[in-house]
Scaffold this active site. Structure first.
Site, PDB file in Angstrom:
ATOM      1  N   ASP A 354       0.758  -1.226   0.052  1.00 13.59           N
ATOM      2  CA  ASP A 354       0.463   0.051   0.231  1.00 13.59           C
ATOM      3  C   ASP A 354       0.889   1.025  -0.045  1.00 13.59           C
ATOM      4  O   ASP A 354       1.558   1.132   0.941  1.00 13.59           O
ATOM      5  CB  ASP A 354      -1.027  -0.468   1.712  1.00 13.59           C
ATOM      6  CG  ASP A 354      -1.969   1.000   1.359  1.00 13.59           C
ATOM      7  OD1 ASP A 354      -1.879   1.270  -0.236  1.00 13.59           O
ATOM      8  OD2 ASP A 354      -2.844   1.010   1.667  1.00 13.59           O
ATOM      9  N   ARG A 430     -12.466   1.810   7.624  1.00 14.90           N
ATOM     10  CA  ARG A 430     -11.069   2.456   7.641  1.00 14.90           C
ATOM     11  C   ARG A 430     -11.434   3.246   6.519  1.00 14.90           C
ATOM     12  O   ARG A 430     -10.189   3.874   5.771  1.00 14.90           O
ATOM     13  CB  ARG A 430     -10.166   1.303   6.772  1.00 14.90           C
ATOM     14  CG  ARG A 430      -9.107   1.468   7.158  1.00 14.90           C
ATOM     15  CD  ARG A 430      -8.233   0.435   6.457  1.00 14.90           C
ATOM     16  NE  ARG A 430      -6.870   0.308   6.185  1.00 14.90           N
ATOM     17  CZ  ARG A 430      -5.779  -0.047   5.816  1.00 14.90           C
ATOM     18  NH1 ARG A 430      -5.552   0.019   4.829  1.00 14.90           N
ATOM     19  NH2 ARG A 430      -4.303   0.382   6.147  1.00 14.90           N
ATOM     20  N   ASP A 465      -6.309  -6.956  -1.514  1.00  8.94           N
ATOM     21  CA  ASP A 465      -6.448  -6.666  -0.229  1.00  8.94           C
ATOM     22  C   ASP A 465      -7.561  -6.549   0.166  1.00  8.94           C
ATOM     23  O   ASP A 465      -8.135  -5.883  -1.478  1.00  8.94           O
ATOM     24  CB  ASP A 465      -5.474  -5.577   0.510  1.00  8.94           C
ATOM     25  CG  ASP A 465      -5.127  -5.798   2.040  1.00  8.94           C
ATOM     26  OD1 ASP A 465      -6.063  -6.624   2.185  1.00  8.94           O
ATOM     27  OD2 ASP A 465      -4.596  -4.687   2.722  1.00  8.94           O
ATOM     28  N   ASP A 530      -1.999  -9.791   9.552  1.00 10.80           N
ATOM     29  CA  ASP A 530      -1.165  -9.630   9.587  1.00 10.80           C
ATOM     30  C   ASP A 530      -1.071  -9.694  11.621  1.00 10.80           C
ATOM     31  O   ASP A 530       0.187  -8.681  10.627  1.00 10.80           O
ATOM     32  CB  ASP A 530      -2.169  -8.564  10.163  1.00 10.80           C
ATOM     33  CG  ASP A 530      -3.022  -7.239   8.573  1.00 10.80           C
ATOM     34  OD1 ASP A 530      -2.278  -7.867   8.091  1.00 10.80           O
ATOM     35  OD2 ASP A 530      -3.545  -6.475   8.489  1.00 10.80           O
TER      36      ASP A 530
HETATM   37  C1  DGJ Z   1      -4.058  -4.520   5.371  1.00  7.44           C
HETATM   38  C2  DGJ Z   1      -2.723  -5.901   5.123  1.00  7.44           C
HETATM   39  O1  DGJ Z   1      -3.108  -7.208   5.880  1.00  7.44           O
HETATM   40  C3  DGJ Z   1      -1.311  -5.357   5.116  1.00  7.44           C
HETATM   41  O2  DGJ Z   1      -0.863  -6.701   4.994  1.00  7.44           O
HETATM   42  C4  DGJ Z   1      -0.854  -4.582   4.179  1.00  7.44           C
HETATM   43  O3  DGJ Z   1      -1.265  -4.675   2.908  1.00  7.44           O
HETATM   44  C5  DGJ Z   1      -2.011  -3.412   4.465  1.00  7.44           C
HETATM   45  N1  DGJ Z   1      -3.798  -3.716   4.819  1.00  7.44           N
HETATM   46  C6  DGJ Z   1      -2.388  -2.237   3.442  1.00  7.44           C
HETATM   47  O4  DGJ Z   1      -3.006  -1.341   3.696  1.00  7.44           O
END
Ligand code: DGJ
Length: 726
Positions: A354, A430, A465, A530
């Protein structure tokens, strides 16, 4: 294999039998699912009931036909069955509730919702018809003999001249007789995905699933129904999954006669799907297996099914992802520095996460504007793509295609493409909105925008994503919209896969929020979570391993202190845990100390040597990390090469290390075990299975030496397991 013997329909896989019967009243009765039986004995399983149970319902004139305790292959409300039903259809004001057997259809290619290859050994349909309406219901079966997997899905065909409303349509129903069972689901949240939870199945109904338009981190579609003495190593269980990425439902009911009804399928809350005349609706495919070799056995079957039938095998690069190394603060110069270092260390792809596009300097803007930010990348995506090509490394890039920021050029020109209420009670997540993927023009825009970047930058890898769930939905029925959305998503993913056959697409949804078989039909692996802290990851990866193979889990080595938990962890443990699956890294590799660099390079080399086996590698849980102090995983890359990973949560002083029993070895063969404080030794597979591997003692204090295993808090060690003869 399917055998039809008068009124009996018998499916066989390598180790299981599934038996049904056409009753005298044209219902399909479920007789048996479990360990393989002799076919000629199946008729002995037909329940005999001559006496009427007090208060029970039966078919008029036939007291032996008790509807309330009969096991059905598929059930309808308001037909005397007091358990939750699988199907509710409405035709104008009236409910369509009665279906009777019509015929068996074989040797015809059956429609499926998803495009996965699915090379089943046999497909067939039990067609049911409605006595007073022109509506047909097809119970479809596919049999995967070697994997001991049967899949089921349902199709409704509306031959009438009126709209039909589908209120509920479960893909699968399994009625089991008697016994004490536990339901095991894989639940959680962001950064805590797929934690195993076990509940005993008591009288009444347990409903779980997702209402959010995504398969969700809260409740994965994979679940297990296990006899209450079943564990990972032994006992009987049934496992289920759904090839679907949208809202789903798991329903388990224990009735008053101790029967268990298990169903899964598309979420019915607010479904109301309108099926116009002359059209059909195909449900997502439900996947099921039975094992008498514990939950490891069920996992093994599911993994094989996924590896052979769901995932298209693509070359998987060893990747360095930029997210935690730089977040939004990226530049061409910094990426070039990372590319240079990545090449030195042996990485094969650098994935720019991102922050590379539009005005994206934080998470409030630019989603939808899929063109490069020239302040950050003056030479454009082509410039960095060319640089990578010269350096012999492939370039990957992050997209969140399904989203739009209000602060974006796309929103200025197409505000109507966003799922947004535009009123005071507007809901966001978000700070972003979901694009209307049911619209062809939206999918076309995304395809064009993405393929331009892919071609321009010579992109070999896309991280896809998805960072918020649904709130506002369009159209008459929310459920109908959400389902059509998923069909739109799959169409775009398929188009990209078809037109860029070399491209690898990683699935991601704020980590593992959409970790499901639907996504795996298009993406060979998914970002598991994450949360990259090894202790959290041990839970998440162990939970995930119940339903999904190693080759589906993407794991990264990341920094210490960890960005999600702030916990410190030694690099050898970080590397060891990340190695158990598809391996990558998201540390700033330009700032590694010598020990970290050496450990990561060793992991890359080891991973490269084993990667060719990863697509079919097997993982067995040799204990239960959710209940015990250790996570113990046996990973078999092939018949002869394996690893044992032991992850200790807490160091226990004066603790005698456990003896670890291994699973599914060649019993007559000799195996060599070496590593982590253990001098190489040889022992037979049968001994490792029946007694176990005696772990070296874990010393603490003055006597420590290089040969001593130190399993301190949050530490993993890995042993090498090699079969050395037959
Ligand atoms: C959520 C993803 O799980 C992360 O690895 C990363 O790509 C962020 N989004 C970026 O906004």
């Amino acid at each position: 294999m399917l055998t039809i013997k008068k009124d009996l329909f018998i499916i066989e896989t390598a180790n299981t039998t599934y038996a049904m019967r056409l009753t005298d009243h044209d219902d399909i009765q479920h007789l048996y699912y479990g360990k393989k039986l002799k076919k000629e004995d199946i008729k002995a399983l037909i329940p005999k009931r001559e006496l009427l149970l007090v208060n029970s319902l039966y078919m008029a004139g036939d007291v032996s036909y008790g509807i309330d305790d009969m096991s059905f292959e598929y059930s309808f409300a308001h037909r005397g069955d007091s358990r939750p039903s699988a199907c509710i259809l409405r035709d104008g004001d009236s409910e369509v509730f009665d279906f009777q057997f019509d015929k068996i259809i074989q040797h015809v290619k059956l429609d499926k919702m998803t495009a996965a290859s699915h090379d089943s050994d046999i497909d067939f349909t039990i067609q049911m018809k409605c006595p007073d309406k022109d509506i047909v219901l097809r119970l479809n079966f596919a049999v995967f003999y070697d994997s001991d997997v049967i899949t089921r899905w349902v199709e409704v065909v509306n031959h009438s001249d009126k709209n039909l409303s589908i209120e509920k349509l479960m893909s699968n129903q399994l009625d089991l007789k008697g016994g004490k069972y536990n339901l095991i689901t894989f639940d959680g949240a962001w950064a805590r995905e797929r934690y195993k939870t076990t509940k005993s199945i008591q009288y009444g109904t347990y409903n779980a699933g997702s209402l959010t338009g995504m398969s969700s981190p809260e409740c994965n579609p994979f679940f297990i129904v296990a006899k209450n003495n079943c564990d990972n190593m032994s006992g009987e269980c049934y496992a289920f999954n759904l090839v679907y990425s949208g809202s789903h439902k798991i329903c388990v009911h224990r009735d008053t006669f101790e029967g268990i009804r298990i169903m899964n399928g598309i979420q019915d809350e607010g479904l109301s799907y309108t099926l116009p005349p002359c059209q059909s609706f195909v449900s997502p495919e439900s996947v099921m297996t039975y094992s008498c070799k514990g939950m490891n056995g069920a996992s093994l079957n599911m993994h094989e099914f996924v590896q052979k039938n769901i995932v298209a095998q693509r070359q998987i690069p060893v990747m360095l992802n930029t997210w935690e190394a730089m977040y939004f603060d990226m530049s061409e110069d910094k990426i070039k520095e990372i590319v240079d270092k990545a090449v030195d260390m042996g990485f094969e792809s650098v994935v720019i996460d991102d922050g590379w596009f539009g005005e994206r300097n934080d998470d409030t803007t630019s989603l939808g504007d899929w063109f490069v930010n020239k302040d950050k990348f003056p030479q454009g995506i082509k410039g960095i793509g060319d640089y990578c090509r010269k350096k012999g490394i492939s370039l990957g890039i992050w997209f969140e295609p399904e989203m739009i920021s209000v602060s974006s050029k796309l929103y200025s020109s197409h505000p109507d493409w966003a799922l947004k209420n535009n009123d005071i009670r507007d809901i966001t997540g978000r700070g972003q909105y979901i694009l209307d993927m049911t619209k062809k023009e939206v999918r076309d825009y995304l395809y064009d925008a993405m393929s331009f970047v892919i071609e321009e930058g010579n992109i070999g890898y896309v991280k896809w994503d998805f960072n918020r769930r649904f709130a506002e939905i369009r159209g008459k029925s929310g459920g109908e919209y959400l389902h059509n959305y998923i069909l739109g998503l799959y169409e775009l993913l398929k188009r990209l896969n078809d037109n860029f056959p070399q491209l690898v697409i990683e699935g991601c949804a704020s980590g593992g929020g959409r970790f499901d078989l639907g996504i795996l039909c298009f993406c060979p692996f998914i970002w598991t979570s994450d949360n990259t802290n090894p202790l959290s990851r041990a839970y998440i990866q162990e939970g995930t391993s119940y339903g999904y193979p190693l080759s589906a889990m993407l794991n990264h080595v990341s920094a210490s202190p960890n960005h999600q938990t702030k916990r410190l962890c030694d690099i050898s443990t970080r590397s060891a845990v990340a190695m158990q699956g598809v391996f990558g890294c998201q540390e700033d590799i330009t700032k590694l100390d010598a020990k970290e660099e050496e450990s990561i390079v060793n992991a890359i080399n080891e991973y490269k040597s084993l990667r060719k086996y990863l697509s079919f590698a097997k993982i067995y849980r040799l204990g239960d990390g959710f209940d015990e102090n250790d996570f113990v995983w046996q990973i078999m890359y092939n018949d002869s090469e394996g690893r044992l990973l032991i992850y200790r949560k807490r160091f226990l002083p004066d603790y005698i290390n456990p003896v670890i029993r291994l699973y599914n070895l060649d019993r007559d063969a000799l195996y060599q075990i070496e590593g982590a404080g253990c001098k190489s030794f040889k022992v037979h597979g049968s001994t490792l299975e029946d007694y176990g591997f005696v772990m070296p003692q874990n010393y603490m204090g003055n006597n420590t030496s290089d040969d001593t295993t130190m399993l301190l808090d949050d530490t993993a060690v890995v042993y090498k397991l090699t079969k050395i003869n037959n």
